[in-house]
Design an enzyme around this catalytic site. Structure first.
Site, mmCIF file in Angstrom:
data_model
loop_
_atom_site.group_PDB
_atom_site.id
_atom_site.type_symbol
_atom_site.label_atom_id
_atom_site.label_comp_id
_atom_site.label_asym_id
_atom_site.label_seq_id
_atom_site.Cartn_x
_atom_site.Cartn_y
_atom_site.Cartn_z
ATOM 1 N N HIS A 1 9.681 -12.570 -0.721
ATOM 2 C CA HIS A 1 10.938 -12.499 0.035
ATOM 3 C C HIS A 1 10.708 -12.983 1.471
ATOM 4 O O HIS A 1 9.744 -12.589 2.114
ATOM 5 C CB HIS A 1 11.445 -11.057 0.045
ATOM 6 C CG HIS A 1 12.927 -10.937 0.177
ATOM 7 N ND1 HIS A 1 13.597 -11.336 1.308
ATOM 8 C CD2 HIS A 1 13.877 -10.481 -0.679
ATOM 9 C CE1 HIS A 1 14.902 -11.112 1.138
ATOM 10 N NE2 HIS A 1 15.101 -10.593 -0.055
ATOM 11 N N ARG B 1 -1.627 4.707 5.554
ATOM 12 C CA ARG B 1 -3.044 5.104 5.527
ATOM 13 C C ARG B 1 -3.995 3.993 5.068
ATOM 14 O O ARG B 1 -5.127 3.897 5.534
ATOM 15 C CB ARG B 1 -3.234 6.363 4.668
ATOM 16 C CG ARG B 1 -3.161 6.161 3.205
ATOM 17 C CD ARG B 1 -3.342 7.471 2.443
ATOM 18 N NE ARG B 1 -2.099 8.227 2.369
ATOM 19 C CZ ARG B 1 -1.034 7.887 1.640
ATOM 20 N NH1 ARG B 1 -1.050 6.770 0.920
ATOM 21 N NH2 ARG B 1 0.060 8.622 1.627
ATOM 22 N N THR C 1 -4.568 -6.196 -12.743
ATOM 23 C CA THR C 1 -3.659 -7.184 -13.352
ATOM 24 C C THR C 1 -2.636 -7.693 -12.334
ATOM 25 O O THR C 1 -1.444 -7.452 -12.469
ATOM 26 C CB THR C 1 -2.907 -6.556 -14.554
ATOM 27 O OG1 THR C 1 -2.173 -5.414 -14.095
ATOM 28 C CG2 THR C 1 -3.845 -6.139 -15.673
ATOM 29 N N GLU D 1 3.643 6.004 -9.407
ATOM 30 C CA GLU D 1 4.075 5.453 -8.117
ATOM 31 C C GLU D 1 3.067 5.804 -7.040
ATOM 32 O O GLU D 1 2.720 4.989 -6.193
ATOM 33 C CB GLU D 1 5.455 6.019 -7.726
ATOM 34 C CG GLU D 1 6.067 5.380 -6.468
ATOM 35 C CD GLU D 1 5.750 6.091 -5.170
ATOM 36 O OE1 GLU D 1 6.198 5.639 -4.116
ATOM 37 O OE2 GLU D 1 5.022 7.123 -5.176
ATOM 38 N N SER E 1 14.825 -24.491 16.422
ATOM 39 C CA SER E 1 16.113 -25.124 16.116
ATOM 40 C C SER E 1 16.394 -25.314 14.621
ATOM 41 O O SER E 1 17.537 -25.181 14.205
ATOM 42 C CB SER E 1 16.247 -26.450 16.873
ATOM 43 O OG SER E 1 15.342 -27.391 16.353
HETATM 44 ZN ZN LIG Z 1 7.363 9.515 -3.723
#
Ligand SMILES: [Zn+2]
Length: 731
Positions: free
Chosen positions: A674, A185, A245, A393, A617
């Site tokens: 990553h 969203r 932060t 979360e 390559s």
């Molecule tokens: Zn959840």
């Protein structure tokens, strides 16, 4: 009974030998002991606990900062203590906006004021808690008071704006209305703002998420006309966690950004609404009829606008710091206390959150309870198990991100792996994560029995793959974002997994007032058999990682996965080149112009820049080198090493995933380090593998693509050096 039958079944070729194979990372003897331990573990898992605990935790809404949320944390802490865990609550002070003003009205040509209110339903007392329920809104929308013509933008993703450009429709200075789905969203207001829109409305269309899918709540599980999906719209592909932060922990005294400088708060106000509130707005639009694949399930003709529908959107939030409480419960390892297997699930919800996240939370707790009991009975894990219940979360992976940012050096030194769960329901095992763990997870999936079919969950998963046109193998999906594994894998380089069952518990309750105990126990996982299956799966994985003699990282499957991703990226470039050549030919021949309906004029098609050849390559060479090094490693008998050498090998294996990071991060978002997995810059939760190279190609940034090929080759070379280091230990 199973054991008595096994030799006969083996003889008949009915079951493969794989279920009996030695467990990866365990010697023959240790493998037998582990099998016994896991059998004991499985036997003690109880559906009754899951049911009782869920009922308690979801009795009231519990988003970050609520009293009930804090009550849940303290209650969980008491449970973990009683099971023999050392506990602590790590609290951070995080920005969390609560809505003070929410106004949405159609001001012309007709008038309508959106109710922004979901109705209580019969048979579900939780939906009748009135003021206790969290109003529907999108967290980290900016404040705003705007009025403008409305434009319907389908899902509001990049291809939709290309379509609008062809139709000659511009959203500059307008308010857009987008359907939920098609992307995460937060991408919708981000893109709308980039296109010059001044406000964004997101609604759930009944075709995707309502009566078109099935009977609506309370008759069935799907979204009724008043249901509204809440959710965060912070620019998480830039960085998740506390918006003030970035990259460091939101401790009490942390230096904070000024809110106006926080780059992850949206640039324009955004509000989610129900399809009941969306219909009058959409019905008042004129202009071209929307392309057929844009149209939804409402009984109207979908027009794009702009206008004459004019809407007024006014939003104000309180912008308070709230305490986010993470519960950390530790069971110290017997032999290697400084090697941590970390297990986590979030505990905060948008409203009651029976499915998201409590169904996963109670499975984690049941796992921890039985693991604690086994430890008390003399089966202490060799490595330390750290069980985490994350707060905040939902607004943006905040609790876990702040905790990880607070402990990076320690985590880089001690973490073996992170195993995440979240919402769970009836169906197939979904497993994503670091591909060095694929072989191990696949072994576990072979020994966990599906509660409905009596075959292994791997068997069922593979059958589902085949029916969807895939192959008959067990594979981990790659992780993008959308739950608490993100700070572990993408920022810190800790090998991670995300696990959950699903696919047979569809509904429209996600982030609405309808994600309740009543809804869950009727439609998602009645009887909690899949809750126990999740505890069984995640618990075995945790125990294997905790007890393995040699950590169960397997690199052959990791390598073939990287090869596959590289093949995909090369193919993407070739397909783009062919498409552009074809397109330019059609432009030259005026083919587009000849088929255009003069009564529905679209902007003339333009020639596109040619797609150059890139030199892959450097990556291809190192991938070939890696194949050889990994072959050597996989042939060595690491289990035969001395204890000291094994310990040394494990130390090196633990740090492998970190080598896949580049400290300076991905272009334009250095928090994401990553080089194999990242959430897409324009897809949000959706993963982009080999993201540096892939996204540069998709965005046609050719110079950057060639540079990123170099960066990826450097990363893989370092990984190859590490495999050679492993080889020097095992030789
Ligand atoms: Zn959840």
């Amino acid at each position: 009974m199973k054991n008595k039958l096994l030799p006969l079944l083996l003889l008949l070729g009915i079951v493969g030998v794989s279920a009996q194979d030695k467990i990866i990372g365990f010697s023959e003897k240790a493998s037998e002991e582990q099998t016994q331990l896991e059998a004991e573990y499985e036997k003690q898992l109880s559906t009754k606990n899951l049911d009782e605990w869920m009922k308690l935790m979801v009795a009231e809404p519990h988003w970050v900062g609520t009293e009930y949320g804090e009550k849940n944390v303290k209650w969980m802490e008491k449970q973990f203590k009683s099971w023999g865990y050392k506990t602590r609550i790590d609290t951070y002070q995080v920005l969390f906006p609560y809505p003070k003003v929410r106004v949405l009205e159609l001001t012309g040509p007709t008038k309508y004021t959106a109710s922004l209110e979901a109705i209580p339903v019969e048979g579900d007392p939780y939906t009748a808690q009135g003021d206790k329920l969290l109003p529907s809104y999108n967290a980290f929308s900016t404040d705003g008071d705007v009025e403008a013509d409305l434009v319907f933008v389908n899902y509001g993703i990049p291809s939709d704006y290309e379509e609008l450009a062809k139709l000659g429709i511009d959203v500059k200075g307008k308010i857009v209305i987008a359907k939920y789905q098609g992307s995460w969203r937060g991408i919708k207001p981000k893109l709308a703002a980039e296109m010059g829109a001044i406000g964004c409305i997101i609604y759930s269309d009944p075709k995707d998420d309502g009566y078109y899918q099935g009977d609506v709540y309370p008759k069935g599980p799907f979204k009724n006309k008043t249901g509204v999906q809440r959710g965060s719209v912070m620019d998480m592909p830039l960085y998740p966690g506390d918006v003030l932060t970035p990259g460091y922990a939101a401790t009490k005294d942390a230096k904070r950004l000024d809110r106006k400088d926080a780059p992850t708060i949206t640039k324009i106000p955004v509000l989610p609404i129900s399809y009941e509130d969306a219909q009058p707005l959409l019905a008042a639009l004129e202009g071209p009829v929307a392309p057929s694949n844009w149209r939804g399930g409402l009984p109207i003709t979908y027009h794009i606008g702009p206008g004459p529908a004019k809407v007024h959107l006014k939003l104000e939030f309180d912008w308070q710091l709230k305490p986010a409480h993470n519960l950390i419960a530790t069971l110290e390892g017997d032999e290697f206390p400084d090697e941590w297997v970390i297990r986590g699930n979030h505990h905060d919800a948008w409203v009651h959150g029976a499915s998201d996240p409590v169904s996963g939370m109670v499975a984690l707790m049941e796992e921890a309870r039985v693991v604690g009991k086994l430890a008390k009975a003399g089966n202490k894990p060799k490595r330390t198990l750290v069980y985490c219940a994350w707060d905040a979360e939902e607004p943006g992976l905040i609790g876990s991100t702040e905790w990880v940012e607070d402990h990076i050096p320690e985590l880089k030194e001690k973490a073996v792996a992170y195993i995440n769960t979240d919402g769970n329901s009836r169906g197939y095992l979904g497993a994503g994560g670091s591909h060095s763990l694929q072989a191990m997870v696949s072994q576990v999936a072979n020994v966990v029995t599906d509660p409905q079919k009596g075959v292994s969950v791997a068997e069922r998963r593979k059958a589902a793959n085949v029916m969807r046109g895939g192959d008959n193998s067990f594979k981990l999906s790659a992780l993008g974002s959308g739950s608490d594994y993100t700070p572990f894998i993408q920022h810190t380089g800790i090998a991670s997994l995300n696990l959950g069952y699903g696919g047979e518990g569809s509904g429209g309750e996600y982030h609405t007032i309808y994600d309740t105990y009543s809804h869950y126990t009727r439609f998602k996982d009645p009887g909690f058999a899949y809750g126990v299956a999740l505890a069984n799966t995640a618990g075995r994985i945790s125990l294997r990682l905790a007890n393995a003699e040699v950590l169960p990282f397997e690199l052959t499957q990791w390598h073939s996965t990287i090869e596959t991703y590289l093949g995909e990226v090369i193919k993407t470039l070739e397909t783009m080149r062919a498409d552009v050549e074809k397109h330019n030919k059609l432009v030259k021949a005026d083919t587009y112009g000849l088929v255009m309906d003069p009564k529905k004029p679209i902007a003339p098609a333009k020639m596109e820049g040619e797609v150059p050849y890139l030199d892959f390559s450097p990556i291809q060479n190192v991938v070939a080198e890696l194949k050889k090094s990994i072959e050597t490693f996989s042939k060595a008998d690491a289990l035969a090493l001395s204890p000291a050498k094994k310990a040394q090998l494990n130390q090196e294996l633990m740090g492998m995933e970190q080598i896949l990071l580049q400290d300076k991060g991905l272009p334009r978002r250095d928090w994401f380090k990553h080089q194999i997995y990242a959430p897409g810059f324009y897809t949000g939760y959706g993963v982009k593998t080999l993201p540096g190279v892939r996204e540069a190609i998709e965005q046609k940034e050719w110079k950057e693509a060639q540079e990123q090929i170099g960066v990826l080759a450097t990363t893989l070379k370092a990984f190859n050096a590490q495999v050679q280091k492993l080889n020097s230990i095992v030789q």
